[in-house]
Design a protein around this motif. Sequence first.
Motif, PDB file in Angstrom:
ATOM      1  N   ILE A 228       0.862  -1.183   0.000  1.00 44.57           N
ATOM      2  CA  ILE A 228       0.000   0.000   0.000  1.00 44.57           C
ATOM      3  C   ILE A 228       0.896   1.229   0.000  1.00 44.57           C
ATOM      4  N   ALA A 229       0.638   2.122  -0.963  1.00 44.92           N
ATOM      5  CA  ALA A 229       1.488   3.315  -1.084  1.00 44.92           C
ATOM      6  C   ALA A 229       1.108   4.360  -0.054  1.00 44.92           C
ATOM      7  N   PHE A 230       2.129   4.937   0.575  1.00 48.82           N
ATOM      8  CA  PHE A 230       1.936   6.085   1.468  1.00 48.82           C
ATOM      9  C   PHE A 230       2.011   7.369   0.623  1.00 48.82           C
TER      10      PHE A 230
ATOM     11  N   LYS B 251       1.872   8.302  -3.288  1.00 47.32           N
ATOM     12  CA  LYS B 251       1.365   7.566  -4.454  1.00 47.32           C
ATOM     13  C   LYS B 251       2.161   7.804  -5.729  1.00 47.32           C
ATOM     14  N   TYR B 252       2.342   6.733  -6.454  1.00 50.57           N
ATOM     15  CA  TYR B 252       2.877   6.790  -7.832  1.00 50.57           C
ATOM     16  C   TYR B 252       1.680   7.035  -8.738  1.00 50.57           C
ATOM     17  N   TRP B 253       1.676   8.160  -9.424  1.00 57.55           N
ATOM     18  CA  TRP B 253       0.548   8.435 -10.318  1.00 57.55           C
ATOM     19  C   TRP B 253       1.051   9.205 -11.530  1.00 57.55           C
ATOM     20  N   GLY B 254       1.189   8.539 -12.652  1.00 54.26           N
ATOM     21  CA  GLY B 254       1.726   9.143 -13.871  1.00 54.26           C
ATOM     22  C   GLY B 254       3.050   8.471 -14.228  1.00 54.26           C
TER      23      GLY B 254
ATOM     24  N   SER C 263      -3.615  -6.019  -6.659  1.00 54.19           N
ATOM     25  CA  SER C 263      -3.434  -7.403  -7.084  1.00 54.19           C
ATOM     26  C   SER C 263      -2.439  -7.501  -8.229  1.00 54.19           C
ATOM     27  N   SER C 264      -2.379  -6.455  -9.081  1.00 54.29           N
ATOM     28  CA  SER C 264      -1.382  -6.542 -10.149  1.00 54.29           C
ATOM     29  C   SER C 264       0.013  -6.373  -9.535  1.00 54.29           C
ATOM     30  N   ALA C 265       0.110  -5.640  -8.435  1.00 52.85           N
ATOM     31  CA  ALA C 265       1.418  -5.467  -7.787  1.00 52.85           C
ATOM     32  C   ALA C 265       1.929  -6.803  -7.258  1.00 52.85           C
TER      33      ALA C 265
ATOM     34  N   GLY D 272       5.930  -4.962 -15.424  1.00 52.59           N
ATOM     35  CA  GLY D 272       4.558  -5.479 -15.503  1.00 52.59           C
ATOM     36  C   GLY D 272       3.567  -4.522 -14.885  1.00 52.59           C
ATOM     37  N   SER D 273       3.924  -3.972 -13.729  1.00 52.43           N
ATOM     38  CA  SER D 273       3.064  -3.003 -13.042  1.00 52.43           C
ATOM     39  C   SER D 273       3.996  -2.174 -12.170  1.00 52.43           C
ATOM     40  N   GLY D 274       4.001  -0.869 -12.373  1.00 52.75           N
ATOM     41  CA  GLY D 274       4.976  -0.017 -11.687  1.00 52.75           C
ATOM     42  C   GLY D 274       5.025  -0.260 -10.191  1.00 52.75           C
ATOM     43  N   SER D 275       3.855  -0.290  -9.555  1.00 50.24           N
ATOM     44  CA  SER D 275       3.834  -0.415  -8.096  1.00 50.24           C
ATOM     45  C   SER D 275       4.343  -1.786  -7.649  1.00 50.24           C
ATOM     46  N   ALA D 276       4.373  -2.771  -8.551  1.00 53.42           N
ATOM     47  CA  ALA D 276       4.886  -4.110  -8.214  1.00 53.42           C
ATOM     48  C   ALA D 276       6.364  -4.057  -7.840  1.00 53.42           C
ATOM     49  N   SER D 277       7.062  -3.044  -8.344  1.00 53.82           N
ATOM     50  CA  SER D 277       8.498  -2.926  -8.021  1.00 53.82           C
ATOM     51  C   SER D 277       8.690  -2.808  -6.512  1.00 53.82           C
ATOM     52  N   ARG D 278       7.654  -2.310  -5.802  1.00 58.96           N
ATOM     53  CA  ARG D 278       7.784  -2.081  -4.359  1.00 58.96           C
ATOM     54  C   ARG D 278       7.328  -3.268  -3.511  1.00 58.96           C
ATOM     55  N   SER D 279       6.968  -4.410  -4.162  1.00 62.99           N
ATOM     56  CA  SER D 279       6.460  -5.560  -3.395  1.00 62.99           C
ATOM     57  C   SER D 279       7.481  -6.672  -3.198  1.00 62.99           C
TER      58      SER D 279
ATOM     59  N   SER E 143      -8.890   1.161 -15.632  1.00 67.09           N
ATOM     60  CA  SER E 143      -7.594   0.554 -15.289  1.00 67.09           C
ATOM     61  C   SER E 143      -6.620   1.629 -14.819  1.00 67.09           C
ATOM     62  N   SER E 144      -5.608   1.217 -14.035  1.00 66.60           N
ATOM     63  CA  SER E 144      -4.651   2.231 -13.587  1.00 66.60           C
ATOM     64  C   SER E 144      -3.816   2.735 -14.763  1.00 66.60           C
ATOM     65  N   SER E 145      -3.621   1.899 -15.797  1.00 65.23           N
ATOM     66  CA  SER E 145      -2.866   2.393 -16.976  1.00 65.23           C
ATOM     67  C   SER E 145      -3.564   3.588 -17.598  1.00 65.23           C
TER      68      SER E 145
ATOM     69  N   GLY F  50      -5.560   5.609 -16.061  1.00 62.46           N
ATOM     70  CA  GLY F  50      -5.418   6.703 -15.099  1.00 62.46           C
ATOM     71  C   GLY F  50      -4.055   7.379 -15.192  1.00 62.46           C
ATOM     72  N   HIS F  51      -2.995   6.553 -15.252  1.00 60.43           N
ATOM     73  CA  HIS F  51      -1.635   7.114 -15.378  1.00 60.43           C
ATOM     74  C   HIS F  51      -1.549   7.984 -16.642  1.00 60.43           C
ATOM     75  N   ALA F  52      -2.140   7.472 -17.735  1.00 61.47           N
ATOM     76  CA  ALA F  52      -2.040   8.173 -19.017  1.00 61.47           C
ATOM     77  C   ALA F  52      -2.682   9.561 -18.938  1.00 61.47           C
TER      78      ALA F  52
ATOM     79  N   ILE G   2      -5.915   5.292   0.768  1.00 61.54           N
ATOM     80  CA  ILE G   2      -6.823   4.646  -0.191  1.00 61.54           C
ATOM     81  C   ILE G   2      -6.020   4.389  -1.459  1.00 61.54           C
ATOM     82  N   ASP G   3      -6.229   3.228  -2.054  1.00 60.53           N
ATOM     83  CA  ASP G   3      -5.554   2.934  -3.313  1.00 60.53           C
ATOM     84  C   ASP G   3      -6.505   3.303  -4.467  1.00 60.53           C
ATOM     85  N   ALA G   4      -6.289   2.740  -5.651  1.00 61.44           N
ATOM     86  CA  ALA G   4      -7.145   3.104  -6.781  1.00 61.44           C
ATOM     87  C   ALA G   4      -8.464   2.333  -6.721  1.00 61.44           C
TER      88      ALA G   4
HETATM   89  O1  PMV Z   1       1.202  -0.251 -10.606  1.00 55.34           O
HETATM   90  P1  PMV Z   1       0.071   0.365 -11.321  1.00 55.34           P
HETATM   91  O2  PMV Z   1       0.414   0.783 -12.690  1.00 55.34           O
HETATM   92  O3  PMV Z   1      -1.160  -0.491 -11.242  1.00 55.34           O
HETATM   93  O4  PMV Z   1      -0.281   1.751 -10.583  1.00 55.34           O
HETATM   94  C1  PMV Z   1      -0.929   1.794  -9.370  1.00 55.34           C
HETATM   95  C2  PMV Z   1      -0.689   3.088  -8.694  1.00 55.34           C
HETATM   96  C3  PMV Z   1      -1.411   3.233  -7.372  1.00 55.34           C
HETATM   97  O5  PMV Z   1      -1.676   1.963  -6.807  1.00 55.34           O
HETATM   98  C4  PMV Z   1      -2.729   3.943  -7.550  1.00 55.34           C
HETATM   99  C5  PMV Z   1      -0.558   4.042  -6.394  1.00 55.34           C
HETATM  100  C6  PMV Z   1       0.686   3.350  -5.919  1.00 55.34           C
HETATM  101  O6  PMV Z   1       1.711   4.011  -5.826  1.00 55.34           O
HETATM  102  O7  PMV Z   1       0.629   2.153  -5.594  1.00 55.34           O
END
Ligand code: PMV
Length: 343
Positions: free
Chosen positions: A15-17, A19-22, A110-112, A142-149, A198-200, A202-204, A289-291
Amino acid sequence: MIHKKTISVEAPANIAFVKYWGKQGRQMPINPSVSMTLKECVTRCQIEYEDFKEGPILESYQFEGAENEAFRNRIEKYLNDIIDIYPLLENLKLSIKTENTFPHSAGIASSASAFAAIGYALAQIEKSENIDKRASELARLGSGSASRSVTGPYMMWGDFEEEASTDGYAIAIEDIHLDFHNLKDAVLLIDQNEKKISSSAGHAMMDTHPFRENRIKQANQHTKKILKAMREGDWELFGNILETEALTLHAMMMTSSPSYLLLAPNTLAAIEKIRDYRKKTSISAYFTIDAGPNIHLIYLQKDEESVESFIKQNLTDLCHDGRIIFDQCGAGARVTASGSSDE
Ligand code: PMV
């Protein structure tokens, strides 16, 4: 004779404190982010692999014991897209099975956890020199936020001042204050329906968002302050940033073009109750809160008993079927089994 190998891993959500957005470039963030790795919300992933010379890389994919075309397509595209940085895939055929311990697409990342698990398994298959760094890089694609898991308990991703984190992979944050060592997260499942967007997508929308530059500036300032708060044990400063980040993420969504809204009426009702409770008691818990519509309520281990009794008495009715997941910070991905067989 076919020689098959199997690797089973599990990786948690985070869970992001901040947020990565963009995004920019090849799955790189426009701002640094900070997160907590969870413990109970995990994806279990089994990859069976064998050498091959031709045909598709992904032989089969199953999600929770059944075919899932949408997930299969996403994973297949991912594998084809990373061949240039993971050339071993040119000679591998994979059969992948994943399952989650929590509902997918409900704002729990879940994608993370899924891409962290796949990235971690691929780094293991490759016998990479630095498994965690390589797994974080592969997961990020695969999913940016997955890098942090991939590791834990507290992570940061993205270039930031003197910190060692980079846009390419996430790292664990060092020197955390003792009070922050065992943070808890109660995930209030307000609504388990699929995300509307989708978050993709949203990022766009951040590419041309009218508040883009100020958001990047704010995320950098928040990163600086939250790292200070986590290292010095400043719970109130931490909590204020946490809530501002959550509401900013949703404000970005509401003010993007087209505008969209992922919060539900019960999300707002829960926020009011949490803030009210904080005013009235000396015990504090802050939300993020996440997305999606779900609330993650973050609290200190020492307040566990009182916060959890507040949650059970006041917030259960706002959750879908009263569902709440009591989670906490965790250590990241791990191998659960490996083996080989001849057929
Ligand atoms: O990893 P993605 O591309 O699904 O982006 C998710 C971004 C947020 O979950 C909304 C915020 C974050 O930093 O985890």
